[in-house]
Design an enzyme around this catalytic site. Structure first.
Site, PDB file in Angstrom:
ATOM      1  N   ASP A 298       0.859  -1.182   0.000  1.00 49.98           N
ATOM      2  CA  ASP A 298       0.000   0.000   0.000  1.00 49.98           C
ATOM      3  C   ASP A 298       0.900   1.238   0.000  1.00 49.98           C
ATOM      4  O   ASP A 298       1.416   1.646   1.041  1.00 49.98           O
ATOM      5  CB  ASP A 298      -0.904  -0.039   1.235  1.00 49.98           C
ATOM      6  CG  ASP A 298      -1.794   1.188   1.356  1.00 49.98           C
ATOM      7  OD1 ASP A 298      -1.499   2.219   0.719  1.00 49.98           O
ATOM      8  OD2 ASP A 298      -2.796   1.122   2.093  1.00 49.98           O
ATOM      9  N   LYS A 329      -3.324   9.584  -3.436  1.00 52.16           N
ATOM     10  CA  LYS A 329      -2.749  10.800  -2.830  1.00 52.16           C
ATOM     11  C   LYS A 329      -1.880  11.647  -3.772  1.00 52.16           C
ATOM     12  O   LYS A 329      -2.406  12.294  -4.652  1.00 52.16           O
ATOM     13  CB  LYS A 329      -1.979  10.398  -1.565  1.00 52.16           C
ATOM     14  CG  LYS A 329      -2.926  10.049  -0.392  1.00 52.16           C
ATOM     15  CD  LYS A 329      -2.170   9.922   0.895  1.00 52.16           C
ATOM     16  CE  LYS A 329      -3.041   9.623   2.089  1.00 52.16           C
ATOM     17  NZ  LYS A 329      -3.588  10.822   2.703  1.00 52.16           N
ATOM     18  N   THR A 354     -18.820   1.170 -13.508  1.00 53.01           N
ATOM     19  CA  THR A 354     -19.188   2.103 -14.577  1.00 53.01           C
ATOM     20  C   THR A 354     -17.983   2.904 -15.054  1.00 53.01           C
ATOM     21  O   THR A 354     -17.689   2.942 -16.247  1.00 53.01           O
ATOM     22  CB  THR A 354     -20.303   3.062 -14.113  1.00 53.01           C
ATOM     23  OG1 THR A 354     -21.478   2.294 -13.882  1.00 53.01           O
ATOM     24  CG2 THR A 354     -20.600   4.120 -15.165  1.00 53.01           C
TER      25      THR A 354
END
Lengths: 474, 474
Positions: A298, A329, A354
């Protein structure tokens, strides 16, 4: 000078120092604006109302005429300073305008510029990663990565085929096994990975993020807690690595449901700027390989140059590279990088929604990446960080009580330290603001520095002087 | 003419009809582009690669020179047509440029324009809603709404106080009760609410969305399955409402964990354009009131004028209004509307993340709302929809096998019908594309129309002619 000032290059008009409006009602307009906003929007977390038209470079302006040196940078999210002219050019481009007004469903009807947009993002991908999937935020990126991990994990059992059983197809519509299997992501105590339900289940830094929300019962291993200074505690910290790796190993044997992936930050940020060694991360890599699980790094907070390299985990020399690397970020766009083609689910429409990302934010990411490379900003951040770290070390000698466990050496400006407790830390943050510095905390008792990548020695001097000024009154 | 053409107003250069490149390799450039993109990005769901610079109004261009009349509109997400000049002005504004390059952490450092941006969004809020919280996608909006529901539900027990017990604070860090309680959101079979883990747990339309992913064990009630045409089946459909409401009631008594909220679409869209009566939704409202739960209306696909009113549920006359209304897609920004101040969590930082929405997309939402109101587009969509529905009814007489269960009367252009099976439906979609129409499906066997709000009678004529042309060959 070997390196010309990059902030002067972008921001010839950047202030020379903070401006603090010393009138007694110095934040009256901000307070008024917060009150007005609160009628429509939950504004209780607002520190101040900013004036972005007046903000520039490393300085954020508020509506009361204050101009703060910003070493928090929108919770570590502004890479190149406020109103960066290179990014304004990107924002004005025809490509951006189309991405704004004609936002496509990228998975169904991508524009003919998507290949280039994705290519620009991949130009700054971590070493060993050559593919990307796009999302919308750090939490979203992590959850999309979880999906990829679970698809992969179950696919392995089927030989990467899509031969779902009738029982799987039926049970999944009831959210039951075997179609909806019990699988876990292992994360760490003090980790922060976002605040939706699955990412929130992996987050473990503060109760306020999680209270009253249902969660998946996923295991939390212990992240190393090192003794500082590191150079005086090599052996004890090595033992700490081994202890923590053993806990992870054990979970793979004992946890009640299979662990499909390990999720870890290169530096636990929100949770207190907790560092761990390259050996610890290499150990995690080995455990995933041994147990048939995937490794997700991460890099939402650590990525894009902040630690002196483009991606913080590149310092760990992981072999093979992490299976998925999530970002958001500073990159403004979000998603995950990967390299193994089998991370692409075995059927279309499994990793899908979508929008599948936001091309406007992806274009900006490409623009940020380009500037970061062009001006070699990670290396510059490393240089500034070394300069700053030395100054803070000197200050630590003088104020050891308020600069405890200084951490982030060789991690550019990604620096933090602890104070005695939460109350002192909060007072320090507030006093710093009055001294013209916008600065943030992490964990309960720590301060984290998260300046932009155009933060330089001259800004570091102002920051250190302000810290000293504040601490001299304690 | 009572109403001047709005598409001519915005798009004087809009084509008069689709352009279909009839060369045998009519999609060769698109195929080549997909192949190239696939090396970096999962492009297996791509229908064609679009050229947004050439797309205009209701027409989407591809890279092969085709120009399709678009009645799918990016999975129901383009409100005002491609390259709408009013939105291009918004995209070029200083406010937008700042929102792009200086994206703030809206919950901590909002700009002085946020109050106006939020205010513009609230100008088109559903009746009875006066507050908003912003997110990034439909799935995100729904999950943020779930969080608000769970916070509220547990807060009620404490009298809206924040007196968490030591046991709650300790257990939540292990993802265990009581801090992380077992609570459920009730949704419906055939519902679609997004594809992250909690939203995915509420989704129940197709196995492919859910297979291999862990899920919360949340109850799925039955959504009414009406007999068509509605006017000939009043009694049997009324009984169907009662039957389905009883199932919901029963779940509140029998489900193993407390149900904190009901989540429902005004029209189940992805799941097949399944409609239910105002009485059914009033019944759901009553059940939530009786059982101390909240009602979330998922208007992600139905919102912003698509059904002839700004928000589809406004036709149901719910008293009191739904507790939360989620939005995304045509509004380009995402989040939820609400009215009860107690939906704001009792402490700051409970509903929070770094970005708390995207001001660029919020500004665009305000711009879309302004145009929708200025030109009264929901009413225009209603008028065009009536016109189109009548034509489709006539066609249904001729081709009953291929226009089954026509639905969406009095719901503007939010129209759908079923074919015999999945294979025929897929052939129909493909044939329509060759006839110059970009059109989408829903459920396994249905076609859904999701044109923009600037789709007019002249476009409806082209659509109907194409349908007839295609069906005449069946």
């Amino acid at each position: 000078m070997a390196t010309a000032s990059i902030s002067a290059h972008y921001f010839p008009e950047e202030p020379k120092e903070p401006i603090v409006n010393t009138a007694s009602n110095s934040q009256s307009k901000s307070k008024e604006a917060i009150e007005k906003l609160s009628k429509k929007f939950d504004a209780r977390g607002v520190y101040f109302v900013a004036d972005y038209a007046k903000s520039i470079g490393n300085y954020i302006a508020d509506v009361d005429g204050n101009m703060y040196l910003d070493v928090y940078a929108q919770i570590s999210s502004i890479a190149l300073g406020y109103n960066n002219p290179a990014l304004i050019d990107v924002a004005k481009s025809d490509k951006m305008i189309r991405a704004i007004v004609d936002r496509p469903a990228l998975g169904n009807f991508p524009g003919n510029d998507l290949e280039e947009i994705v290519g620009d993002i991949l130009k700054v991908a971590p070493k060993g990663q050559d593919k990307v999937w796009s999302g919308l935020s750090g939490a979203d990126a992590n959850e999309l990565a979880f999906k990829a991990v679970f698809f992969w994990y179950q696919s392995q059992k089927r030989g990467y085929r899509a031969d779902f059983t009738a029982q799987e197809i039926e049970s999944v519509m009831k959210n039951q096994a075997p179609g909806s299997p019990e699988l876990a992501i292992l994360s760490f105590e003090r980790a922060f990975h976002g605040r939706l339900f699955a990412s929130g289940s992996a987050t473990c830094s503060k109760p306020i993020h999680k209270l009253d929300l249902p969660a998946f019962k996923w295991p939390k291993a212990q992240f190393p807690s090192y003794k500082y200074p590191l150079e005086d505690n090599v052996e004890v910290n090595k033992k700490e690595d081994e202890r923590c790796l053993q806990i992870v190993e054990d979970y793979f044997k004992t946890w009640s449901v299979p662990i499909a992936g390990i999720l870890v930050e290169p530096i636990q940020s929100e949770g207190g700027d907790n560092h761990a060694s390259a050996e610890f991360f290499q150990g995690l890599r080995d455990i995933t390989l041994k147990n048939g699980a995937l490794l997700i790094m991460d890099e939402v907070q650590t990525g894009v140059g902040a630690t002196g390299v483009m991606w913080a985990h590149e310092k760990f020399d992981l072999q093979p590279p992490p299976d998925l690397v999530t970002f958001s970020k500073k990159f403004q766009s979000a998603g995950y990088f990967f390299h193994d083609p089998e991370i692409i689910p075995n059927l279309a429409y499994r990793q899908f929604c979508t929008w599948c990302g936001d091309p406007a934010r992806m274009i900006l990411a490409g623009g940020i990446g380009k500037e970061v490379v062009k001006h070699n900003l990670p290396a510059r951040a490393a240089q500034v960080g070394d300069y700053l770290y030395q100054k803070l070390e000197a200050l630590q000698q003088k104020y050891p009580k308020y600069l405890r466990d200084l951490r982030g050496k060789d991690r550019a400006t990604f620096i933090a330290w602890s104070l005695e407790n939460s109350a002192t830390r909060n007072k320090f943050l507030s006093d710093m603001k009055n001294a013209g510095i916008n600065i943030g905390g992490c964990a309960e008792d720590s301060v984290r520095l998260r300046p932009t990548l155009v933060f330089e020695e001259k800004h570091a001097d102002i920051l250190v002087a302000a810290i000293e000024k504040v601490l001299s009154t304690y």
